[in-house]
Enzyme design. Structure first.
Site, PDB file in Angstrom:
ATOM      1  N   HIS A   9       0.893  -1.276  -0.106  1.00 25.06           N
ATOM      2  CA  HIS A   9       0.074  -0.043   0.031  1.00 25.06           C
ATOM      3  C   HIS A   9       0.812   1.233   0.028  1.00 25.06           C
ATOM      4  O   HIS A   9       2.157   1.497   0.509  1.00 25.06           O
ATOM      5  CB  HIS A   9      -1.105   0.079   1.154  1.00 25.06           C
ATOM      6  CG  HIS A   9      -0.278   0.149   2.387  1.00 25.06           C
ATOM      7  ND1 HIS A   9       0.220   1.209   3.043  1.00 25.06           N
ATOM      8  CD2 HIS A   9       0.048  -0.816   3.458  1.00 25.06           C
ATOM      9  CE1 HIS A   9       0.941   0.857   4.025  1.00 25.06           C
ATOM     10  NE2 HIS A   9       0.757  -0.358   4.410  1.00 25.06           N
ATOM     11  N   ARG A  60      -6.017   1.013   3.684  1.00 24.81           N
ATOM     12  CA  ARG A  60      -4.944   1.413   2.990  1.00 24.81           C
ATOM     13  C   ARG A  60      -4.563   0.347   1.742  1.00 24.81           C
ATOM     14  O   ARG A  60      -4.138   0.841   0.964  1.00 24.81           O
ATOM     15  CB  ARG A  60      -3.801   1.599   3.958  1.00 24.81           C
ATOM     16  CG  ARG A  60      -3.268   0.386   4.776  1.00 24.81           C
ATOM     17  CD  ARG A  60      -2.154   0.994   5.852  1.00 24.81           C
ATOM     18  NE  ARG A  60      -1.797  -0.135   6.814  1.00 24.81           N
ATOM     19  CZ  ARG A  60      -2.090  -0.659   7.722  1.00 24.81           C
ATOM     20  NH1 ARG A  60      -3.608  -0.311   8.060  1.00 24.81           N
ATOM     21  NH2 ARG A  60      -1.600  -1.562   8.455  1.00 24.81           N
ATOM     22  N   GLU A  87      -1.853  -6.621   7.552  1.00 28.84           N
ATOM     23  CA  GLU A  87      -0.525  -6.706   8.110  1.00 28.84           C
ATOM     24  C   GLU A  87      -0.496  -7.481   9.566  1.00 28.84           C
ATOM     25  O   GLU A  87      -1.204  -7.983   9.945  1.00 28.84           O
ATOM     26  CB  GLU A  87      -0.230  -4.901   8.327  1.00 28.84           C
ATOM     27  CG  GLU A  87       0.985  -4.632   9.078  1.00 28.84           C
ATOM     28  CD  GLU A  87       2.314  -5.045   8.213  1.00 28.84           C
ATOM     29  OE1 GLU A  87       2.553  -6.413   8.102  1.00 28.84           O
ATOM     30  OE2 GLU A  87       2.992  -4.134   7.802  1.00 28.84           O
ATOM     31  N   HIS A 179       0.597  -5.814   2.489  1.00 25.33           N
ATOM     32  CA  HIS A 179       1.167  -4.791   3.490  1.00 25.33           C
ATOM     33  C   HIS A 179       2.748  -5.308   3.772  1.00 25.33           C
ATOM     34  O   HIS A 179       2.958  -6.346   3.019  1.00 25.33           O
ATOM     35  CB  HIS A 179       0.598  -4.950   4.847  1.00 25.33           C
ATOM     36  CG  HIS A 179      -0.885  -4.719   4.855  1.00 25.33           C
ATOM     37  ND1 HIS A 179      -1.344  -3.286   5.228  1.00 25.33           N
ATOM     38  CD2 HIS A 179      -1.988  -5.449   4.506  1.00 25.33           C
ATOM     39  CE1 HIS A 179      -2.695  -3.331   4.930  1.00 25.33           C
ATOM     40  NE2 HIS A 179      -3.280  -4.669   4.654  1.00 25.33           N
TER      41      HIS A 179
END
Length: 228
Positions: A9, A60, A87, A179
């Protein structure tokens, strides 16, 4: 030949503020949105066009995917969101300023929490302001209280095996918007990187990584698209 595109991202608000983010849902910054759109333009210019997309449940990564697809004129491609691409969960470090945390606990300890393969940070306390147990997007799963990179890999790879690999074998050009640590898990698997080496691998924001795979999904090449 199967082709896999990985993109971390664009810069998030907490990247900018140097805070531990993990599972907490923060948006991209204006710079992060620009990074995502530029990544999509690069993919379009190079003719590397995805036919199916995978992302996490975090804003994100989702927004990065959508901005990249918009730049490619490909918002129509099928999209699968899966929490297993989230993440790594930073536990009790969530929300803390990284520099202040190092001053409090010592740089060596923070480096262990951030970069060791199998040592997680302290767990997040139940009921904390960053506790996601009641978040509707995670209904039906047990939200972790903390994770090491090893823990993250243990949830990412089943997602790869169940969803991403079959799409690749079916001839799709796959894009995964995720991520730093969930993408480390995929890179470790595909490039057969050791436990020690993977902790030092940095994945920059908004830079598409392309894997050229054979029909057994063995990596034949891995490169940043901006370098080709």
């Amino acid at each position: 030949m199967p082709r896999l595109i990985l993109i971390r991202h664009g810069q998030s608000q907490w990247n900018l503020e140097n805070r531990f983010t993990g599972w907490w849902d923060v948006d991209v910054t204006e710079k992060g949105a620009a990074e995502a759109f530029a990544a999509g333009q690069l993919l379009k210019d190079k003719g590397v066009l995805p036919t199916i997309a995978f992302t996490s449940l975090q804003t994100r990564a989702i927004k990065t995917l959508h901005l990249a697809l918009e730049a490619m004129g490909r918002l129509w491609v099928a999209e699968d969101k899966d929490w297993r691409l989230n993440e790594r969960h930073y536990g009790g470090l969530t929300g803390l300023d990284k520099a202040e945390t190092a001053a409090l606990h010592g740089e060596d300890q923070v480096k262990i929490w951030r970069r060791s393969f199998d040592i997680p940070p302290p767990p997040l306390e139940a009921g904390s302001e960053f506790d996601l147990a009641s978040d509707p997007r995670y209904a039906g799963i047990t939200v972790p209280a903390t994770e090491s990179l090893k823990d993250t890999i243990a949830r990412v790879l089943p997602c790869y095996d169940e969803k991403i690999a079959p799409a690749l074998l079916a001839g799709e050009t796959v894009i995964v918007s995720a991520h730093g640590n969930s993408l480390r898990a995929l890179v470790k698997h595909l490039s057969a990187i050791s436990d020690d080496e993977i902790t030092g691998l940095e994945i920059p924001t908004g830079q598409p990584i392309v894997y050229e795979l054979d029909h057994d999904l063995k990596a034949q090449d891995r490169y940043y698209l901006s370098e080709r």
